[in-house]
Design a protein around this motif. Structure first.
Motif, mmCIF file in Angstrom:
data_model
loop_
_atom_site.group_PDB
_atom_site.id
_atom_site.type_symbol
_atom_site.label_atom_id
_atom_site.label_comp_id
_atom_site.label_asym_id
_atom_site.label_seq_id
_atom_site.Cartn_x
_atom_site.Cartn_y
_atom_site.Cartn_z
ATOM 1 N N ALA A 181 17.043 61.900 46.022
ATOM 2 C CA ALA A 181 18.018 62.889 46.474
ATOM 3 C C ALA A 181 17.698 63.296 47.903
ATOM 4 O O ALA A 181 18.581 63.421 48.758
ATOM 5 N N PHE A 182 16.430 63.431 48.162
ATOM 6 C CA PHE A 182 16.011 63.828 49.499
ATOM 7 C C PHE A 182 16.420 62.761 50.512
ATOM 8 O O PHE A 182 16.932 63.044 51.594
ATOM 9 N N CYS A 183 16.215 61.499 50.097
ATOM 10 C CA CYS A 183 16.583 60.402 50.980
ATOM 11 C C CYS A 183 18.060 60.466 51.325
ATOM 12 O O CYS A 183 18.462 60.263 52.476
ATOM 13 N N TRP A 184 18.843 60.757 50.304
ATOM 14 C CA TRP A 184 20.280 60.800 50.535
ATOM 15 C C TRP A 184 20.621 61.942 51.471
ATOM 16 O O TRP A 184 21.439 61.786 52.371
ATOM 17 N N LEU A 185 20.001 63.074 51.243
ATOM 18 C CA LEU A 185 20.225 64.200 52.135
ATOM 19 C C LEU A 185 19.890 63.805 53.555
ATOM 20 O O LEU A 185 20.648 64.048 54.496
ATOM 21 N N LEU A 186 18.742 63.169 53.671
ATOM 22 C CA LEU A 186 18.275 62.742 54.978
ATOM 23 C C LEU A 186 19.290 61.797 55.597
ATOM 24 O O LEU A 186 19.668 61.939 56.759
ATOM 25 N N ALA A 187 19.744 60.873 54.766
ATOM 26 C CA ALA A 187 20.702 59.887 55.253
ATOM 27 C C ALA A 187 21.972 60.577 55.731
ATOM 28 O O ALA A 187 22.481 60.297 56.821
ATOM 29 N N ALA A 188 22.442 61.501 54.908
ATOM 30 C CA ALA A 188 23.668 62.203 55.258
ATOM 31 C C ALA A 188 23.469 62.959 56.569
ATOM 32 O O ALA A 188 24.306 62.922 57.481
ATOM 33 N N PHE A 189 22.326 63.593 56.652
ATOM 34 C CA PHE A 189 22.024 64.378 57.834
ATOM 35 C C PHE A 189 21.990 63.481 59.070
ATOM 36 O O PHE A 189 22.623 63.758 60.091
ATOM 37 N N LEU A 190 21.287 62.345 58.931
ATOM 38 C CA LEU A 190 21.160 61.440 60.067
ATOM 39 C C LEU A 190 22.518 60.878 60.448
ATOM 40 O O LEU A 190 22.845 60.723 61.624
ATOM 41 N N ALA A 191 23.310 60.582 59.415
ATOM 42 C CA ALA A 191 24.624 60.023 59.679
ATOM 43 C C ALA A 191 25.463 61.007 60.487
ATOM 44 O O ALA A 191 26.211 60.634 61.388
ATOM 45 N N LEU A 192 25.323 62.285 60.146
ATOM 46 C CA LEU A 192 26.060 63.303 60.877
ATOM 47 C C LEU A 192 25.524 63.446 62.297
ATOM 48 O O LEU A 192 26.254 63.603 63.252
ATOM 49 N N GLY B 227 31.973 54.342 34.246
ATOM 50 C CA GLY B 227 32.027 53.526 35.457
ATOM 51 C C GLY B 227 30.918 53.871 36.411
ATOM 52 O O GLY B 227 29.832 54.261 36.001
ATOM 53 N N TYR B 228 31.200 53.696 37.696
ATOM 54 C CA TYR B 228 30.223 53.997 38.732
ATOM 55 C C TYR B 228 30.807 55.003 39.704
ATOM 56 O O TYR B 228 32.003 54.985 39.979
ATOM 57 N N ALA B 229 29.920 55.878 40.239
ATOM 58 C CA ALA B 229 30.331 56.740 41.336
ATOM 59 C C ALA B 229 29.891 56.040 42.613
ATOM 60 O O ALA B 229 28.740 55.644 42.746
ATOM 61 N N LEU B 230 30.828 55.844 43.526
ATOM 62 C CA LEU B 230 30.516 55.080 44.730
ATOM 63 C C LEU B 230 30.295 55.998 45.926
ATOM 64 O O LEU B 230 30.988 57.007 46.074
ATOM 65 N N THR B 231 29.326 55.628 46.764
ATOM 66 C CA THR B 231 29.135 56.357 48.014
ATOM 67 C C THR B 231 28.878 55.350 49.113
ATOM 68 O O THR B 231 28.419 54.231 48.852
ATOM 69 N N ASP B 232 29.137 55.787 50.322
ATOM 70 C CA ASP B 232 28.890 54.922 51.464
ATOM 71 C C ASP B 232 27.395 54.902 51.730
ATOM 72 O O ASP B 232 26.763 55.948 51.809
ATOM 73 N N PRO B 233 26.776 53.724 51.883
ATOM 74 C CA PRO B 233 25.316 53.673 52.053
ATOM 75 C C PRO B 233 24.856 54.315 53.363
ATOM 76 O O PRO B 233 23.752 54.826 53.433
ATOM 77 N N LEU B 234 25.656 54.299 54.404
ATOM 78 C CA LEU B 234 25.212 54.839 55.688
ATOM 79 C C LEU B 234 25.506 56.323 55.821
ATOM 80 O O LEU B 234 24.634 57.109 56.189
ATOM 81 N N THR B 235 26.727 56.704 55.494
ATOM 82 C CA THR B 235 27.102 58.112 55.711
ATOM 83 C C THR B 235 26.854 58.966 54.474
ATOM 84 O O THR B 235 26.744 60.174 54.566
ATOM 85 N N GLY B 236 26.773 58.325 53.310
ATOM 86 C CA GLY B 236 26.604 59.092 52.083
ATOM 87 C C GLY B 236 27.909 59.721 51.615
ATOM 88 O O GLY B 236 27.927 60.495 50.668
ATOM 89 N N ALA B 237 29.003 59.408 52.258
ATOM 90 C CA ALA B 237 30.297 59.980 51.870
ATOM 91 C C ALA B 237 30.742 59.392 50.529
ATOM 92 O O ALA B 237 30.535 58.205 50.259
ATOM 93 N N ALA B 238 31.326 60.225 49.700
ATOM 94 C CA ALA B 238 31.771 59.763 48.389
ATOM 95 C C ALA B 238 32.989 58.844 48.558
ATOM 96 O O ALA B 238 33.880 59.127 49.366
ATOM 97 N N LEU B 239 33.013 57.754 47.810
ATOM 98 C CA LEU B 239 34.120 56.804 47.912
ATOM 99 C C LEU B 239 34.849 56.700 46.591
ATOM 100 O O LEU B 239 35.428 55.659 46.271
ATOM 101 N N GLY B 240 34.777 57.709 45.771
ATOM 102 C CA GLY B 240 35.495 57.700 44.501
ATOM 103 C C GLY B 240 34.742 56.940 43.434
ATOM 104 O O GLY B 240 33.588 56.552 43.615
ATOM 105 N N GLU B 241 35.420 56.738 42.296
ATOM 106 C CA GLU B 241 34.781 56.040 41.189
ATOM 107 C C GLU B 241 35.350 54.636 41.061
ATOM 108 O O GLU B 241 36.433 54.339 41.578
ATOM 109 N N ALA B 242 34.608 53.813 40.370
ATOM 110 C CA ALA B 242 35.116 52.461 40.183
ATOM 111 C C ALA B 242 34.757 51.997 38.781
ATOM 112 O O ALA B 242 33.781 52.471 38.191
ATOM 113 N N ASP B 243 35.565 51.069 38.276
ATOM 114 C CA ASP B 243 35.292 50.495 36.979
ATOM 115 C C ASP B 243 34.043 49.609 37.076
ATOM 116 O O ASP B 243 33.652 49.176 38.164
ATOM 117 N N ARG B 244 33.425 49.365 35.913
ATOM 118 C CA ARG B 244 32.198 48.603 35.922
ATOM 119 C C ARG B 244 32.420 47.177 36.458
ATOM 120 O O ARG B 244 31.544 46.581 37.061
#
Lengths: 534, 379
Positions: free
Chosen positions: A4-15, A85-102
């Motif tokens: 979770a911290f990594c993601w926060l960091l990622a989001a922060f860095l992306a911003l 299903g899966y919750a999708l996020t952007d690997p660089l920005t961490g922005a949510a990209l909605g859900e997707a079927d398996r």
């Protein structure tokens, strides 16, 4: 948590990072999902070349197996299970990209060769991190893992490094890798020297390894280095013991110094002294509760407020005890002992009835928590402050007894009660205030002890015997004796501990005191002259 | 002549006390064994054991009074001698368990098997014989007291200092006995006893036997103590209590007198401990705690220091109060005990018996002030 911290960091860095920068990375990230292992590896290498910290979470996601390709558009996404299903996020920005079927996403698979590349890349990326602490931690991680793959990254990072501490960590990490791998002898011997300089347990373990496996030249160098490291370790071990001894000694000093006043100056055995300490600790607890209730922002200052409060509360209890019980028993020390023992039982039970028998939570202010390293020593701030505080209290008491009118009266009454009385000193009042002073100091000790011990009704019981030993050992009626006694007993206790164990060490100290009293029945710094028989 | 020596110390108080003890020695067995369980006169095994426990404490209080009341040595470590005696008896009882323990080892007590010991430590040898244990019950506390007293009295450690180092002594022993490597069962101590001298330790008849033995020990202890106190030696002891330096200057070697009383007292405490263990069924290191020693001091103070009969009364009364309070009002027990310490030292410096004597003195002629007993300096 870490993730979770990594993601926060990622989001922060992306911003924080310029948008164009992120845009540059995007095609590279897309390359991860291109298909074959070889292409993935190429994409990883491309990402690593950018040296951008924003890449770290992406590669970590790949390592963890969270990176997927969305089948619809070939985009690389992080997919986490959410319901069916899966919750999708952007690997660089961490922005949510909605859900997707398996079935709509496909995992990017990695094999062992890729895993190695990934961990090396991650190591290199963190070694290049703009944050000096992250770089140092990465270097320490390499030091521990001795991963040969990290060597190249380490060399590159070392060439660029400017921070001296990080540089040292990296040099040591490099040495550990070299020593564990099959480097030429010259390199290994240089590595041995680096490790010798480091000189801690880890270095010794590495050197031991080298002394058993390397070529003869390396073995010799390693053996010499081990001897030097061991000497150094022994030195630091002694220093550590000294520090522990000082720390224990200052705790004993705090607990005993109030007793030295009542016992030494007044000849009164106060068995309820431990309960005064306990009351001081509970006063700290109450002050902290008040702060939590009304001023949580100022919590760091609660201890400072608790000091005078504890002094006054314990002191007031002490004066009350003196006025109601002890003043009837002057000249009968053994009966005072019994009466105050009874009071201690009643006080313990009173606190138990009011606050309950369980431990109460006393927090440490931020400036008292944590630790720092001094060479091979780890020193916690809490202990350090207690040592400082003990000496401050000692100094203040010494000044109070030497330089103030009140101190003068106390000394006069101690030396010759009737003469002091004749000179117009109200001895009864001096008695009460002296007892209050001793109890108040016990209260101060309680504030300090609440930081390192459990605040329970039995808190004082643990210190009363030790404090008596200190006062008796040091000699009654002499504050310097108490200081020397406390530090000596604390030191001896801690130096015996590694050899004899904690309990046996304590028993030996007790036996030592019993024997010591035979040699010097009145303690280390005995009063001489008429006062002795009084 | 010997009979005279033993009987000369006996006064009216002694007569009353010994009569009470004799009545107990007859009445308790009859009530416990000779009555039907539903009769109002019946005493349960539990009550018998409880009474026996009180009398063991009374013997401990008596031994403490011998040194505190007559020699002026306030020992805050008498529980150490009591507990050592108890451990000596406990070791005998442990050896009696034999192969009936959990692990069925005929030689080693359970806790040693548990610690993977293969051999009995040397100091456990001999404790399978009752006579050996019985000697050790007095010898171990006696030797410790002798060694401790030898050093302490010779270097003239007195008063508060002596009290504090006796406390250090018992504290050190407590820490030592808590260690598993000591070979005394560590934390748990010695327990799970099966039989004593071949009698089932749980049986009512054994309990009654132990009770009678305790009564006898207390009576013998009392007669011995009062004989010592009334003898010429006792006079010197009292003189040491009141003005030690003066006695020394008169040519008496005070440390020898003190050492004698101190060692005798420790042996008595050891016997008390030895009788205590089979009746409560356990001995563990917490008995060494300084608190229990100080509690024994208050029994003496309540009953009346320097009266011999007083401490016996005090021990029984305080412990009866303790049993009552801890069952009925556990919150209040420590308040009551603490208050007792304060009130007795402030208002009853001579204890219950002292108060009774004072009242008796005053009754016939209120106007005359009774002669004050010699000022007890440094006590």
């Amino acid at each position: 948590m870490h993730r979770a911290f990594c993601w926060l960091l990622a989001a922060f860095l992306a911003l924080a990072a310029p948008a164009s920068f992120a845009a540059d990375l995007a095609p590279l990230v897309r390359g991860l999902g291109a298909g074959s292992y070889a292409e993935t590896e190429k994409a990883i290498a491309g990402l690593a070349e950018t040296g951008d910290p924003a890449v770290v979470p992406v590669i970590e996601a790949l390592q963890a197996g969270d990176l997927h390709v969305r089948k619809a558009d070939g985009a690389v996404v992080v997919a986490k299970r959410a319901g069916n299903g899966y919750a999708l996020t952007d690997p660089l920005t961490g922005a949510a990209l909605g859900e997707a079927d398996r079935n709509a996403v496909e995992k990017i698979r990695i094999n062992n060769a890729l895993r190695r590349t990934i961990s090396a890349t991650l190591g290199a990326l963190t070694l290049m991190s703009p944050d000096a602490n992250t770089r140092r931690q990465a270097a320490e991680a390499v030091f521990k893992s001795r991963d040969a793959n990290a060597l190249d990254a380490l060399n590159t990072a070392l060439a660029k490094e400017t921070d001296a501490r990080v540089r040292r960590a990296m040099t040591q990490a490099r040495a550990s890798v070299l020593l564990a791998g099959d480097a030429p002898d010259a390199d290994k011997i240089a590595a041995v020297e680096v490790l010798q300089e480091r000189g801690d347990q880890d270095a010794r373990a590495l050197l031991n390894g080298a002394a058993n496996t390397g070529s003869d030249a390396v073995k010799d160098a390693a053996k010499k280095a081990i001897a030097s490291v061991e000497q150094r370790l022994a030195l630091w071990g002694a220093a550590q013991n000294l520090w522990y001894g000082l720390s224990l000694g200052s705790v004993l000093l705090l607990a005993a110094i109030g007793l030295a006043v009542t016992f030494g100056v007044m000849g009164v055995i106060n068995m309820a002294h431990g309960e005064m300490v306990m009351i001081g600790a509970y006063a700290t607890f109450l002050v902290q509760e008040a702060f939590r209730q009304w001023a949580p922002g100022l919590f760091d200052f609660s201890i400072l407020v608790a000091l005078p409060v504890a002094f006054l509360v314990s002191g007031a209890v002490g004066v009350a005890i003196e006025r109601s019980v002890i003043r009837w028993l002057y000249g009968r020390p053994l009966e005072t002992l019994l009466a105050t023992w009874g009071l201690s039982l009643a006080l313990q039970q009173a606190v138990r009835s009011i606050f309950g028998p369980t431990n109460r939570e006393v927090g440490a202010p931020s400036w008292m928590s944590g630790a720092f390293e001094l060479g091979g020593l780890t020193i916690t701030y809490g202990r350090l402050w207690i040592v400082v505080f003990a000496f401050l209290v000692f100094g203040a008491l010494l000044v109070a007894l030497r330089k103030t009118w009140f101190g003068l009266s106390i000394r006069a009454v101690t030396q010759n009660r009737s003469m002091a009385n004749a000179m117009g000193i109200r001895t009864a009042r001096v008695d009460a205030l002296t007892f209050g002073l001793g109890s108040g100091i016990a209260g101060l000790a309680g504030v300090a002890l609440s930081q390192i011990d459990n605040v329970s009704p039995n808190l004082g019981q643990g210190y009363i015997i030790d404090s008596f030993m200190v006062v008796v050992f040091g000699g009654v009626g002499n504050l310097w004796g108490t200081l020397v006694g406390a530090l000596a007993l604390g030191g001896v206790n801690k130096f015996l501990e590694p050899y004899a164990g904690a309990v046996l060490g304590k028993i030996l100290v007790l036996i030592f005191i019993i024997l010591f009293i035979q040699r010097r029945p009145r303690g280390l710094f005995a009063l001489k002259g008429r006062a002795v028989e009084a | 002549m010997l009979t005279r020596f033993f009987l000369m110390g006996l006064d009216k108080k002694a007569g009353v006390l010994l009569t009470v003890l004799a009545v107990l020695a007859v009445a308790v067995p009859v009530m416990a064994l000779g009555t039907a369980p539903d009769s109002p006169w019946h005493l349960s095994t539990h009550t018998v054991a409880l009474l026996g426990k009180y009398l063991c404490f009374a013997l401990l209080a008596l031994s403490l009074d011998l040194v505190w009341g007559f020699v002026g040595i306030l020992s805050l470590g008498h529980a150490a001698f009591f507990t050592l005696g108890g451990y000596a008896m406990g070791m005998y009882l442990m050896r009696q368990i034999g192969s009936r323990g959990m692990y069925g080892n005929a030689d080693l007590p359970d806790f040693m098997v548990f610690l993977n010991w293969t051999e009995l430590p040397w100091y456990w040898h001999g404790f399978d014989q009752f006579w050996f244990a019985a000697i050790m019950v007095m010898l171990v506390p006696g030797l410790l007291a002798f060694a401790f007293g030898w050093f302490a009295f010779r270097s003239r450690v007195t008063g508060v200092y002596l009290s504090i180092i006796t406390q250090a002594l018992t504290f050190a022993l407590m820490l030592a006995f808590f260690r598993n490597d000591m070979g005394f069962g560590g934390n748990n101590g010695l327990t799970d006893f099966k039989e004593i001298l071949g009698f089932d330790i749980q049986a009512a008849s054994t309990r009654v036997g132990l009770f009678v033995a305790t009564v006898a020990a207390l009576a013998v202890g009392y007669i011995l103590a009062s004989a010592v106190v009334a003898s010429k030696l006792g006079k010197v002891l009292i003189a040491v209590r009141d003005a030690e330096s003066r006695v020394r200057f008169l040519g008496y070697e005070t440390d020898r007198y003190k050492l004698f009383a101190w060692t005798l007292s420790a042996c008595m405490a050891g016997v008390a401990g030895a009788l205590y263990v089979p009746q409560v069924g356990i001995i563990n290191p917490s008995e060494f705690s300084p608190a229990s020693s100080i509690e024994a001091v208050i029994w003496v103070a309540v009953g009346g220091r320097g009266t011999l009969a007083g401490p016996v009364l005090g021990a029984v009364l305080v412990n009866f109060g303790k049993s009552y309070f801890t069952a009925a009002l556990p919150e209040l027990w420590l308040f009551a005990l603490g208050g007792l310490f304060v009130l007795v030292t402030l208002f009853l410096p001579k204890g219950i018996l002292g108060l009774a004597a004072q009242l008796r003195d005053r009754l016939p002629a209120r106007a005359t002030v009774s002669a004050k007993p010699a000022d007890q300096k440094g006590v």
